[in-house]
Scaffold this active site. Structure first.
Site, PDB file in Angstrom:
ATOM      1  N   LYS A  20       0.971  -1.140  -0.067  1.00  0.00           N
ATOM      2  CA  LYS A  20      -0.019   0.075   0.350  1.00  0.00           C
ATOM      3  C   LYS A  20       0.809   0.958  -0.085  1.00  0.00           C
ATOM      4  CE  LYS A  20      -2.288  -0.740   4.057  1.00  0.00           C
ATOM      5  NZ  LYS A  20      -1.735  -1.677   4.255  1.00  0.00           N
ATOM      6  N   ARG A  80     -10.793   1.741   7.113  1.00  0.00           N
ATOM      7  CA  ARG A  80     -10.695   0.999   7.358  1.00  0.00           C
ATOM      8  C   ARG A  80     -11.656  -0.365   8.123  1.00  0.00           C
ATOM      9  NH1 ARG A  80      -4.077  -1.034   9.391  1.00  0.00           N
ATOM     10  NH2 ARG A  80      -3.401   0.608   7.687  1.00  0.00           N
ATOM     11  N   ARG A  99      10.628  -7.018   6.387  1.00  0.00           N
ATOM     12  CA  ARG A  99      10.355  -5.417   6.248  1.00  0.00           C
ATOM     13  C   ARG A  99      11.177  -4.897   7.274  1.00  0.00           C
ATOM     14  NH1 ARG A  99       4.651  -2.378   5.719  1.00  0.00           N
ATOM     15  NH2 ARG A  99       4.696  -3.319   7.909  1.00  0.00           N
ATOM     16  N   ARG A 150       9.740  -2.849  13.350  1.00  0.00           N
ATOM     17  CA  ARG A 150       8.841  -2.291  13.394  1.00  0.00           C
ATOM     18  C   ARG A 150       8.453  -2.998  14.461  1.00  0.00           C
ATOM     19  NH1 ARG A 150       4.431  -0.148   9.334  1.00  0.00           N
ATOM     20  NH2 ARG A 150       2.897  -0.853  11.322  1.00  0.00           N
ATOM     21  N   ARG A 184      -2.691  -8.295  13.446  1.00  0.00           N
ATOM     22  CA  ARG A 184      -2.838  -7.900  12.355  1.00  0.00           C
ATOM     23  C   ARG A 184      -4.308  -7.310  11.401  1.00  0.00           C
ATOM     24  NH1 ARG A 184       1.630  -5.761  11.614  1.00  0.00           N
ATOM     25  NH2 ARG A 184       1.562  -3.664  10.501  1.00  0.00           N
TER      26      ARG A 184
END
Ligand code: AMP
Length: 216
Positions: free
Chosen positions: A13, A89, A128, A161, A172
């Site tokens: 995204k 969301r 990531r 993160r 999530r």
């Protein structure tokens, strides 16, 4: 032109929203990034956002997102196009976006859903790494070879993160299924949802989205 990019964690995204913002001169509204900045503040709001996003890994309450959107839109010229990254969301956010957009004389043109499997999502997110200073993302094994490397852009320290642990990603993804799938179904019924296969290379995904945007 006002567009939305939705998708599960790791669907790309942020990357696509950034490319679209550059190519079509759109204002990029990245709710996740903004909320991470708020979560670092030593205020009651900062603590609430930190607790919700990083500890419970749930969605931040709608009234906070509503306030953020209002403040952002107040700052943006009415003729300036937008790319909303990661919002709405849930169905509550669908409602207030419609209301706020109407009051600013805007309408949503297209919603792009970047579809990737749960497996791909987990695989991508666990690779990531992010610069603690300039917040640029790097992919382990592609952009960097190990976590001791410094940021290629600013020399800052790299870290994962806080919500990108395997347990955090799974949680999530559950929230995505529970809260965001109804949003996709709603826009599909309205005829403005476009599903994009997000598992392909960045340029291919971008080309396909751009093809739809040329028609607007
Ligand atoms: P992201 O960077 O998009 O993965 O977002 C990180 C976290 O910020 C999410 O797990 C949520 O806790 C919060 N967040 C981001 N966007 C929203 C939103 N539209 N509504 C509620 N919470 C959000």
């Amino acid at each position: 032109m006002n567009i939305v990019i939705l998708g599960p964690q790791g669907s790309g995204k942020g990357t696509q929203a950034e490319l679209l913002a550059q190519k079509y001169n759109l204002e990029h509204i990245d709710t996740g990034k903004f909320l991470r900045e708020v979560a670092r503040m030593n205020t009651a709001l900062g603590k609430e956002v930190y607790e919700t996003a990083n500890v419970r890994k749930e969605l931040v309450p709608d009234h906070i997102l509503e306030e953020i959107l209002r403040l952002k839109l107040n700052d943006v010229d009415r003729g300036q196009g937008l790319v909303l990254d990661g919002m709405p969301r849930n169905m509550g956010q669908v409602g207030f976006i419609e209301k706020i957009f109407l009051s600013f004389g805007r309408k949503l043109d297209k919603i792009f859903f970047l579809d990737v499997s749960e497996e791909e999502s987990i695989k991508r997110i666990s690779k990531r790494w992010i610069c603690e200073k300039c917040k640029t993302n790097f992919i382990m094994g592609k952009d960097i070879e190990n976590e001791r490397e410094a940021c290629l852009k600013c020399g800052g320290k790299l870290a994962q993160r806080i919500d990108d642990t395997p347990e955090g990603i799974r949680k999530r993804l559950q929230v995505f299924k529970r809260e965001t799938i109804p949003v996709l179904n709603y826009y599909k019924e309205k005829g403005i949802l476009i599903r994009i296969d997000g598992a392909r290379p960045i340029e291919k995904v971008f080309e396909e989205i751009a093809k739809y945007l040329e028609k607007i």
